[in-house]
Design a protein around this motif. Structure first.
Motif, short mmCIF file in Angstrom:
data_model
loop_
_atom_site.label_atom_id
_atom_site.label_comp_id
_atom_site.label_asym_id
_atom_site.label_seq_id
_atom_site.Cartn_x
_atom_site.Cartn_y
_atom_site.Cartn_z
N THR A 1 45.88 44.64 39.42
CA THR A 1 44.72 45.60 39.02
C THR A 1 43.27 44.89 38.64
N ALA A 2 43.46 43.88 37.84
CA ALA A 2 42.29 42.98 37.29
C ALA A 2 41.62 42.31 38.43
N ALA A 3 42.20 41.83 39.51
CA ALA A 3 41.49 41.16 40.64
C ALA A 3 41.00 42.30 41.58
N ALA A 4 41.51 43.59 41.73
CA ALA A 4 40.99 44.63 42.67
C ALA A 4 39.77 45.06 41.85
N GLY A 5 39.87 45.23 40.60
CA GLY A 5 38.44 45.67 39.92
C GLY A 5 37.47 44.82 39.76
N GLU A 6 37.57 43.38 40.23
CA GLU A 6 36.50 42.63 40.08
C GLU A 6 35.51 42.84 41.28
#
Length: 575
Positions: A117-122
């Motif tokens: 999730t964090a990587a996609a949100g970057e």
């Protein structure tokens, strides 16, 4: 992680796999040399790849992950294995990439990749850092393009038929520029030939209060032009007819051209160059010849010109044209094709790698002759020239112009529908599809009107940002791992797509892809807005989730704004 980052990481993994196999191949070959019989068949010839070969795309079904690649299917045969086996070899290394949560193998060898999730949100941070340049790429760096479109005769106002070419041509130029190409937009002014003399005679007849001459141009706009010419030359009616026609022609033409330019500006279409056809016929004092005469000499030097029946011809049939073309008739009069040849060579001399012509549906016959002309000039017709044929458009409910009498004038359309609705709707479809628009629907402020739907999504992002500031929600914190709602996953996935969509639209010369993409983003945003709150409820404290969602809201607005700009459409803050 962006798609570009993922492609680069996959490239490194695949390259390492190829290098390992190369070492294995050397061992097998050495063993085969050392034995009397070749017990082991050597591997197939190993491929050489670039980052561009490692294509990652959105899967049609989002349950299959965030991205998918077919690289295993592309390389398996040359690596001496099958696609699923190769995908299984690559999967552990891909799953080890920082930011990737899961890798699955599907079908004959697709590799489906799911981000954490964090990587996609970057991507949100990337969008807001890049701002207006997000979506721009360098895929067409080094390409110099001359984009010619509209090019209506300067004998009357622009009408409905011209609007489609104006909207499409300008949008194509914008996506090309956004993809790294150097683009010059050009309007070819057809200001030579009999139609200009007929135009001058029409203006003079109006000045005299006489009926429109045979073959002339009727309409109130001719009366207006005549009044302006008389104001500049009060003694016009005292001049000999031939001289008076020339004066009325030249001054009326300049007035009409200025009106055309203003109409285009009102339509948010800007041209870098207005090229006069007359300059092709004028004698250059330095050489004593015209550009048309110089073109004939250059084509002759290429060995493609011959004389027959007292005329000078170009042997365009050598390059696929259906018949040879005449440059100069027996009476010494040059043809339209001669002007086309001189104009093409002028573009070539100005250093354009690619010459794009956007022509109307009645110009299908020009495709073969222009491509043959490019080949005769020493260019590659598959590379250096592209001819786009646009189909006709009609707008239900549009009224004929009171000024022009027998046409639907662009300025009247702008006053009725508006530039944004007209431009968006015309750019929303491929050039080669016949188009019928509903004028009243384009004026509606409902979700059934695509331009309203997209612009409203942008105005909603601005409204949310304004209300967030009033509620004390700012962008002081960004925790992309908090963006876990399914509508957030969907919205993030669509925001990542803009660079790929823009590059694809540029490479295919199809700006309608940007419009359809924006409608998808708007739909994802409206669903997210209905499910996820940026503002706290009641006395609820402001949290990092609210702040992070504000980042997502603002990034969405930036993407929509950037996309609309590529179509020449505004992104209003309020609707």
């Amino acid at each position: 992680m962006t798609p570009e980052d993922l492609s680069s990481a996959l490239f490194d993994i695949v390259t390492a796999n190829i290098e390992r196999r190369a070492i294995e191949k050397q061992r097998v070959d050495a063993a085969a040399e050392a034995t009397a019989e070749n017990a082991e068949a050597p591997l197939a010839s190993l491929p050489t790849i670039t980052v561009a070969d490692v294509l990652v795309e959105r899967p049609r079904n989002r349950d299959h992950g965030d991205w998918t690649t077919n690289i295993a299917m592309k390389l398996a045969k040359s690596l001496g294995t099958n696609p699923r086996a190769l995908a299984a070899e690559l999967a552990p290394a891909i799953e080890a990439i920082d930011g990737i949560a899961k890798v699955d193998i599907a079908g004959p060898g697709f590799i489906n990749i799911t981000f954490e999730t964090a990587a996609a949100g970057e991507i949100v941070r990337t969008i807001l850092e890049q701002g207006d340049s997000y979506g721009h790429t360098n895929v067409l760096d080094g390409l110099s393009v001359n984009m010619e479109f509209v090019s209506a005769n300067p004998t009357g106002p622009l009408h409905l038929g011209h609007t489609r070419w104006a909207a499409l041509g300008d949008a194509i130029a914008r996506v090309l520029s956004a993809s790294g190409a150097e683009v010059t937009t050009e309007y070819y002014i057809n200001d030579a030939g009999n139609q200009m003399d007929n135009f001058g005679a029409s203006v003079l007849a109006a000045a005299k209060g006489q009926p429109t001459p045979e073959g002339g141009y009727p309409g109130e706009y001719i009366q207006e032009l005549a009044a302006k010419v008389l104001a500049q030359v009060p003694d016009l009616l005292e001049l000999p007819d031939a001289e008076a026609i020339a004066v009325a022609r030249d001054l009326g033409y300049l007035q009409q051209l200025e009106e055309i330019k203003q109409s285009l500006e009102n339509f948010n279409v800007h041209f870098d160059v207005f090229f006069s056809e007359r300059t092709l016929h004028e004698t250059d004092p330095a050489t004593g010849t015209s550009l048309i005469e110089q073109a004939a000499v250059r084509l002759a030097q290429q060995g493609h010109v011959y004389e027959k029946d007292d005329a000078v011809w170009v042997r365009t049939t050598d390059f696929g044209d259906d018949k040879d073309r005449v440059l100069t008739r027996g009476n010494g009069i040059v043809t339209y094709f001669a002007a086309d040849a001189a104009y093409y060579l002028n573009k070539k001399d100005r250093g354009f790698t690619e010459k794009i012509y956007l022509l109307g549906a009645d110009h299908h016959g020009y495709v073969g002759r222009l491509k043959a002309l490019a080949a005769a000039a020493g260019d590659d017709p598959d590379v250096n020239i592209k001819i786009l044929i646009g189909q006709l458009v009609n707008l239900n409910g549009a009224k004929l112009s009171k000024r022009a009498g027998n046409i639907i004038e662009l300025d009247d359309l702008l006053g009725w529908v508006g530039a944004d609705a007209l431009r968006y709707s015309l750019a929303r479809f491929p050039a080669d599809s016949p188009l019928s628009l509903d004028g009243e629907k384009l004026r509606e402020r409902t979700n059934d009107n695509p331009v309203f739907y997209v612009q409203y999504a942008h105005s909603r992002t601005r409204s949310v940002a304004k209300n967030a500031a009033a509620a004390g929600v700012d962008r002081s914190a960004f925790e992309p791992s908090l963006l876990t709602h399914e509508t957030e996953t969907e919205l993030l996935g669509s925001l990542q797509e803009l660079p790929r969509i823009v590059s694809q639209a540029a490479e295919l010369r199809e700006p309608h892809r940007v419009a359809r993409y924006l409608e998808e983003v708007a739909g994802h945003y409206h669903r997210w807005y209905a499910s996820c709150r940026v503002l706290p409820l009641g006395d609820e404290p402001v949290t990092d989730l609210h702040r992070t969602r504000l980042w997502l809201n603002d990034a969405t607005g930036q993407v929509i704004r950037n996309g609309l700009s590529l179509l020449g459409v505004s992104a209003p803050d309020r609707m």
